[in-house]
Motif scaffolding. Structure first.
Motif, mmCIF file in Angstrom:
data_model
loop_
_atom_site.group_PDB
_atom_site.id
_atom_site.type_symbol
_atom_site.label_atom_id
_atom_site.label_comp_id
_atom_site.label_asym_id
_atom_site.label_seq_id
_atom_site.Cartn_x
_atom_site.Cartn_y
_atom_site.Cartn_z
ATOM 1 N N VAL A 188 23.935 34.918 50.622
ATOM 2 C CA VAL A 188 24.463 35.751 49.528
ATOM 3 C C VAL A 188 25.427 36.792 50.088
ATOM 4 C CG1 VAL A 188 23.840 37.420 47.748
ATOM 5 C CG2 VAL A 188 22.438 35.387 48.087
ATOM 6 N N GLN A 189 25.021 37.451 51.192
ATOM 7 C CA GLN A 189 25.890 38.450 51.800
ATOM 8 C C GLN A 189 27.171 37.810 52.340
ATOM 9 O OE1 GLN A 189 22.444 38.016 52.174
ATOM 10 N NE2 GLN A 189 21.798 39.493 53.746
ATOM 11 N N GLY A 190 27.013 36.666 53.033
ATOM 12 C CA GLY A 190 28.176 36.021 53.629
ATOM 13 C C GLY A 190 29.169 35.516 52.598
ATOM 14 N N ILE A 191 28.670 34.917 51.520
ATOM 15 C CA ILE A 191 29.556 34.398 50.476
ATOM 16 C C ILE A 191 30.300 35.537 49.779
ATOM 17 C CG2 ILE A 191 29.515 33.364 48.162
ATOM 18 C CD1 ILE A 191 29.473 31.202 50.182
ATOM 19 N N PHE A 192 29.656 36.698 49.621
ATOM 20 C CA PHE A 192 30.315 37.846 49.003
ATOM 21 C C PHE A 192 31.610 38.183 49.733
ATOM 22 C CE2 PHE A 192 30.885 42.532 49.268
ATOM 23 C CZ PHE A 192 31.270 42.766 47.963
ATOM 24 N N GLY A 193 31.586 38.161 51.067
ATOM 25 C CA GLY A 193 32.795 38.452 51.827
ATOM 26 C C GLY A 193 33.745 37.277 51.890
ATOM 27 N N LEU A 194 33.226 36.095 52.202
ATOM 28 C CA LEU A 194 34.095 34.935 52.389
ATOM 29 C C LEU A 194 34.860 34.578 51.128
ATOM 30 C CD1 LEU A 194 35.078 32.575 54.127
ATOM 31 C CD2 LEU A 194 33.052 31.285 53.391
ATOM 32 N N GLU A 195 34.174 34.543 49.980
ATOM 33 C CA GLU A 195 34.843 34.128 48.750
ATOM 34 C C GLU A 195 35.865 35.160 48.272
ATOM 35 O OE1 GLU A 195 34.158 30.789 46.620
ATOM 36 O OE2 GLU A 195 34.589 30.937 48.749
ATOM 37 N N GLN A 196 35.667 36.422 48.586
ATOM 38 C CA GLN A 196 36.716 37.401 48.276
ATOM 39 C C GLN A 196 37.925 37.201 49.184
ATOM 40 O OE1 GLN A 196 36.321 41.363 46.579
ATOM 41 N NE2 GLN A 196 34.341 41.473 47.627
ATOM 42 N N SER A 197 37.682 36.916 50.456
ATOM 43 C CA SER A 197 38.802 36.704 51.379
ATOM 44 C C SER A 197 39.594 35.457 51.015
ATOM 45 C CB SER A 197 38.275 36.603 52.815
ATOM 46 O OG SER A 197 37.834 37.857 53.274
ATOM 47 N N ILE A 198 38.911 34.421 50.545
ATOM 48 C CA ILE A 198 39.629 33.211 50.115
ATOM 49 C C ILE A 198 40.508 33.529 48.912
ATOM 50 C CG2 ILE A 198 39.330 30.913 49.127
ATOM 51 C CD1 ILE A 198 38.773 31.013 52.105
ATOM 52 N N ASP A 199 39.979 34.321 47.979
ATOM 53 C CA ASP A 199 40.802 34.742 46.835
ATOM 54 C C ASP A 199 41.998 35.572 47.285
ATOM 55 O OD1 ASP A 199 39.210 33.548 44.836
ATOM 56 O OD2 ASP A 199 39.454 35.287 43.537
ATOM 57 N N LYS A 234 42.332 46.063 42.252
ATOM 58 C CA LYS A 234 41.759 46.692 43.439
ATOM 59 C C LYS A 234 40.574 45.868 43.925
ATOM 60 C CE LYS A 234 44.185 50.623 43.492
ATOM 61 N NZ LYS A 234 44.923 51.168 44.662
ATOM 62 N N ARG A 235 40.455 45.753 45.242
ATOM 63 C CA ARG A 235 39.324 45.051 45.838
ATOM 64 C C ARG A 235 38.138 45.996 46.003
ATOM 65 N NH1 ARG A 235 38.852 39.789 45.479
ATOM 66 N NH2 ARG A 235 40.933 38.889 45.458
ATOM 67 N N ILE A 236 36.961 45.520 45.655
ATOM 68 C CA ILE A 236 35.744 46.273 45.932
ATOM 69 C C ILE A 236 34.987 45.525 47.020
ATOM 70 C CG2 ILE A 236 34.443 45.172 44.026
ATOM 71 C CD1 ILE A 236 33.106 48.089 43.794
ATOM 72 N N ARG A 237 34.862 46.166 48.156
ATOM 73 C CA ARG A 237 34.302 45.497 49.328
ATOM 74 C C ARG A 237 32.922 46.031 49.696
ATOM 75 N NH1 ARG A 237 38.994 42.877 50.779
ATOM 76 N NH2 ARG A 237 40.924 44.093 50.651
ATOM 77 N N THR A 238 32.390 46.914 48.851
ATOM 78 C CA THR A 238 31.080 47.510 49.113
ATOM 79 C C THR A 238 30.173 47.296 47.913
ATOM 80 O OG1 THR A 238 32.033 49.211 50.550
ATOM 81 C CG2 THR A 238 29.851 49.653 49.634
ATOM 82 N N LEU A 239 28.974 46.782 48.183
ATOM 83 C CA LEU A 239 27.960 46.611 47.141
ATOM 84 C C LEU A 239 26.876 47.674 47.302
ATOM 85 C CD1 LEU A 239 27.381 42.728 46.971
ATOM 86 C CD2 LEU A 239 28.701 44.165 45.407
ATOM 87 N N PRO A 240 26.207 48.022 46.167
ATOM 88 C CA PRO A 240 26.420 47.554 44.794
ATOM 89 C C PRO A 240 27.611 48.245 44.153
ATOM 90 C CG PRO A 240 24.662 49.157 44.827
ATOM 91 C CD PRO A 240 25.047 48.941 46.257
ATOM 92 N N MET A 241 28.041 47.741 43.023
ATOM 93 C CA MET A 241 29.194 48.296 42.316
ATOM 94 C C MET A 241 28.752 49.458 41.433
ATOM 95 S SD MET A 241 31.189 44.790 41.343
ATOM 96 C CE MET A 241 31.219 43.422 42.513
ATOM 97 N N THR A 242 28.225 50.483 42.071
ATOM 98 C CA THR A 242 27.836 51.703 41.378
ATOM 99 C C THR A 242 29.084 52.487 41.013
ATOM 100 O OG1 THR A 242 27.672 52.864 43.479
ATOM 101 C CG2 THR A 242 25.665 51.821 42.647
ATOM 102 N N PRO A 243 28.980 53.412 40.073
ATOM 103 C CA PRO A 243 30.164 54.219 39.732
ATOM 104 C C PRO A 243 30.814 54.865 40.947
ATOM 105 C CG PRO A 243 28.496 54.523 38.055
ATOM 106 C CD PRO A 243 27.870 53.669 39.128
ATOM 107 N N ALA A 244 30.023 55.361 41.899
ATOM 108 C CA ALA A 244 30.602 55.999 43.082
ATOM 109 C C ALA A 244 31.420 55.006 43.897
ATOM 110 C CB ALA A 244 29.491 56.600 43.944
ATOM 111 N N ASN A 245 30.867 53.814 44.129
ATOM 112 C CA ASN A 245 31.607 52.817 44.904
ATOM 113 C C ASN A 245 32.814 52.286 44.147
ATOM 114 O OD1 ASN A 245 29.892 52.979 47.115
ATOM 115 N ND2 ASN A 245 28.572 51.306 46.416
ATOM 116 N N VAL A 246 32.680 52.161 42.824
ATOM 117 C CA VAL A 246 33.792 51.680 42.007
ATOM 118 C C VAL A 246 34.940 52.681 42.019
ATOM 119 C CG1 VAL A 246 34.526 51.223 39.630
ATOM 120 C CG2 VAL A 246 32.439 50.156 40.532
ATOM 121 N N LEU A 247 34.648 53.943 41.788
ATOM 122 C CA LEU A 247 35.709 54.953 41.766
ATOM 123 C C LEU A 247 36.373 55.079 43.129
ATOM 124 C CD1 LEU A 247 33.977 57.652 39.537
ATOM 125 C CD2 LEU A 247 35.778 56.037 38.873
ATOM 126 N N ALA A 248 35.598 54.930 44.202
ATOM 127 C CA ALA A 248 36.181 54.962 45.544
ATOM 128 C C ALA A 248 37.129 53.784 45.741
ATOM 129 C CB ALA A 248 35.083 54.948 46.595
#
Length: 784
Positions: A400-411, A766-780
């Motif tokens: 799950v962790q690996g696919i989160f990064g790999l599939e974003q990089s492929i996109d 914008k790319r979000i590269r940090t989970l979870p997508m909390t308001p703090a991480n989203v606004l950053a």
């Protein structure tokens, strides 16, 4: 045998099949029971409360167990005084732990100062236990146990633990063998301080080619960092075990994903023959990878039961479930992709660090070397120890962790070269394995159903609420639990029963077992008594890794087939026909081609005049063999996969993300019960959304305590946050076993967070590269 995707292209292939196995099944549309959406046979028991979970077990004379937990994240125990607890009214036994399960072990035990008590390495580590006549007495007595600690420096943050001068969680190199639930870490890896590794061969897939030359030859290079959080398991029913030690043997009532590992660990640790240990698990209220073996709480319960000579109940409370019940490790992933202008991958390089607390096994999966065609691949995955509770397998561990990064990089690569993300995957996801073939079809079907062609450029919406769509792929192993058996009995009154020592953790195992047996005998699933949850039955598979259906159903069908042939030989004189001409269909027995000879199944069996027919079959290896084998498991060269499309709405003012729609298109070989399969996928999507948006363990750096160890502040997706989910199932026949069934639990979860992240980019630009997508991480991410 038929091979291919039903409705697309089916061809005939030749396989070497044991002579005593049944003939190949046709596609599901031509079957009566298999492939039909049968409701759960135990559904009424569950919704009326009659189903007995381990939490519900009440035995005569049962005592209540209570644990004493360490309040410090790192300490030596200088002394323990249990005398006051032993004198407390109602107390029947007290036990102090002298060994711990679930943690890494020092390669050289002499590296640590000698002590009869285990070193405390995380806040919440069990120290001792009390068994008393009532919960109140047990709790009061536990508070009377006096423990003198010598505090030691601690570290709870992943990056802090990686520093040269960080406090050492272990004073020397460690090892952690895998367990029945997977996990563990490869042996013999170097360790410096808290950092152990690298593991450069996840799943035995070593590096290939020359990545530096590959990057030099690349037209486009993507070089980014991704971060994921710690997710705890939080099953509906917490970990629990009732131990009943008697002269004739030990009986354990366990909320477990594998009765075999509970029995085997208990037998090993207490030096008992396996025949003297019985495990019962009528129902399990959820398990995502952490419910294997007896656990530290179970170890205590057994010790206390032996001392008190009475049953002892030990169930974790919600805080303990979060702290010590297992978790998905966090990760820092530095991922670099190199490609040609046409999208061909040239190089993939990964460096990843993750912390499973005091346990090893914090890798990020095997997708980087196996999902896409690439000639040059290099991976380095490191465990980083921290003073926190141990990780455990968790629904596609690492993947799950690996696919989160790999599939974003492929996109991101697709955007850089001006190619549609699906078109790029059509180019690079081209292996001949069953899962790759299925994904190609799933991309086409899903894109049309989802309306992918209407996808707009990133950040198209002008207002503060921005919507977008995204896509990601799943990949998981097709696993077979080789030591799987099933027994089918036909009794003289025409009743039929099937037995397997597996467990049903909520996926519907009883129902699919009944469907497979019913198909062979021409009966309805509700006519079959399907029995699981007792280690005295033939050994069943572990409920983990998406392997129950692939392992159990061929054994069940083979056993039912043998019963049917035996029964046919006994009925041949009754019908004055050859046994080969006896047919079982629609609840009746008849002679082939003579409808007038039909007789109700029960009436025919009674005329045969026998007491019982019983046949047992084992799960044989797949017809094409395996890519790799262990004493317990076969790993196919094929896999299971799926694709997921997501639609999200992002409030750019508040940082709140809402997943509005998910389309999941999945393969699992032959779906034995589409209704239950879809239910598994719904659960995987919901759990994936929860991981993507909400779930995160928070530790206080000063005390080492988890701040949100509850079901209030540890946010999990609820009904209001659950998106509209649509499931499309492929029926894919692989000509591998007598049922061709595979699992689906893992891939249903794998792609969700990545699909949501790609949809986030399409919505916002914008790319979000940090989970979870909390308001703090989203606004950053929006400010980046």
């Amino acid at each position: 045998m038929p091979y291919g995707i039903v409705g697309q292209r089916l061809e005939q292939v030749t396989r070497r099949v044991p002579v005593d196995e049944p003939p190949p099944l046709p596609e599901n549309a031509k079957l009566k029971s298999i492939g039909k959406p049968v409701s759960r046979l135990d559904g009424i028991e569950k919704v009326t409360g009659r189903a007995r979970y381990t939490f519900d077990v009440q035995l005569p004379g049962m005592l209540w167990g209570q644990r004493v937990l360490a309040p410090l994240p790192h300490a030596r125990i200088k002394s323990i005084d249990t005398s006051a607890a032993e004198r407390y009214p109602g107390v029947r036994a007290v036990h102090v732990m002298e060994r711990l399960l679930s943690t890494a072990k020092l390669r050289d035990p002499k590296a640590e100062q000698g002590n009869r008590y285990p070193t405390v390495r995380y806040a919440g580590q069990p120290i001792a236990g009390v068994a008393a006549d009532s919960p109140r007495a047990a709790e009061a007595a536990a508070r009377l146990i006096k423990v003198e600690y010598e505090p030691l420096p601690h570290v709870t943050d992943l990056e802090e633990a990686m520093k040269e001068n960080a406090p050492r969680v272990f004073p020397g190199p460690t090892e952690q063998p895998s367990t029945a639930g997977g996990g563990g870490a490869p042996p013999g890896l170097p360790q410096k301080g808290n950092v152990r590794g690298p593991d450069s061969k996840p799943l035995g897939m070593g590096p290939r080619g020359d990545v530096q030359r590959g990057f030099a030859e690349s037209d486009v290079v993507i070089d980014v960092e991704y971060r994921t959080q710690v997710q705890t398991h939080v099953p509906m029913e917490p970990h629990g075990l009732v131990a009943d030690w008697r002269d004739e043997g030990l009986t354990l009532y366990a909320s477990t994903q594998y009765m075999g590992s509970v029995r085997d660990e208990a037998a090993e640790y207490f030096d008992l023959p396996k025949s003297k240990v019985r495990v019962i698990c009528d129902y399990t209220g959820g398990g995502f990878g952490a419910k294997y073996g007896i656990g530290n709480f179970g170890l205590l319960a057994i010790h206390l039961s032996r001392k008190a000579r009475a049953p002892v109940r030990m169930v974790l409370d919600r805080r303990e479930e979060h702290v010590s019940g297992g978790n998905r490790p966090n990760s820092i992933q530095r991922l670099k992709l190199g490609a040609k202008k046409d999208g061909s991958l040239v190089a993939i390089q990964l460096k990843a660090w993750g912390s499973g607390g005091v346990a090893g096994g914090a890798g990020v999966g095997f997708c980087h070397s196996t999902l896409y065609e690439c000639p040059n691949v290099q991976m380095e995955q490191y465990d980083v120890f921290t003073n926190a509770g141990p990780c455990a397998a968790f629904r596609a561990p690492g993947q799950v962790q690996g696919i989160f990064g790999l599939e974003q990089s492929i996109d991101e690569l697709a955007e850089r070269i001006g190619m549609d993300p699906l078109a790029l995957r059509n180019k690079i996801d081209v292996s001949r394995t069953d899962d790759a073939v299925a994904r190609a079809h799933e991309r086409r079907v899903g894109a049309e159903k989802f309306g992918w062609s209407k996808r707009r450029p990133a950040g198209s919406d002008k207002g503060p609420i921005k919507r977008g769509v995204g896509f990601a792929q799943s990949q998981w192993l097709y696993l077979v639990h080789r030591n799987t058996g099933c027994e089918v009995r036909v009794l003289g009154d025409g009743s039929v029963e099937a037995f397997s020592g597996t467990q049903d953790i909520g996926t519907g195992t009883r129902t699919i077992l009944a469907q497979v047996v019913a198909e062979e005998l021409g009966l309805r699933p509700e006519d079959i008594g399907a029995h699981v949850g007792d280690s005295r039955y033939p050994p069943g598979p572990a409920s983990g890794g998406s392997r129950v259906t692939s392992s159990l159903t061929p054994a069940a069908r083979n056993a039912a087939y043998r019963c049917a042939r035996d029964l046919a030989s006994r009925l041949a004189p009754v019908f004055q026909a050859s046994a080969d001409d006896i047919v079982f269909a629609d609840g009746k027995v008849m002679v082939k081609g003579k409808a007038s000879s039909a007789m109700p199944f029960r009436d025919a069996v009674k005329k045969a005049g026998f007491n019982e027919i019983a046949h047992r079959a084992e799960r044989r290896d797949d017809y094409e063999g395996y890519m790799a084998v262990t004493p317990e498991m076969g790993i196919s060269r094929h896999g299971i996969g799926g694709v997921q499309f997501a639609e999200v709405a992002v409030d750019t003012e508040t940082g709140i993300v809402k997943v509005e729609r998910v389309l999941a298109v999945h393969d699992c070989g032959r779906p034995i019960n589409p209704k239950l399969t879809e239910s598994q996928i719904y659960g995987g999507v919901i759990q994936g959304v929860s991981y993507a948006l909400y779930e995160e363990r928070h530790l206080d750096a000063g005390s080492g305590h988890q701040l949100n160890a509850n079901v209030d502040q540890y946010k999990i997706v609820g009904s209001r946050e659950t998106p509209s989910i649509e499931v499309i199932l492929l029926e894919q026949l692989g000509a591998q076993s007598s049922t061709d069934a595979r699992g689906v639990a893992e891939p249903a979860n794998v792609a969700t967070a990545a699909a949501v992240a790609n949809a986030f980019y399409n919505a916002t630009g914008k790319r979000i590269r940090t989970l979870p997508m909390t308001p703090a991480n989203v606004l950053a991410a929006l400010r980046a």
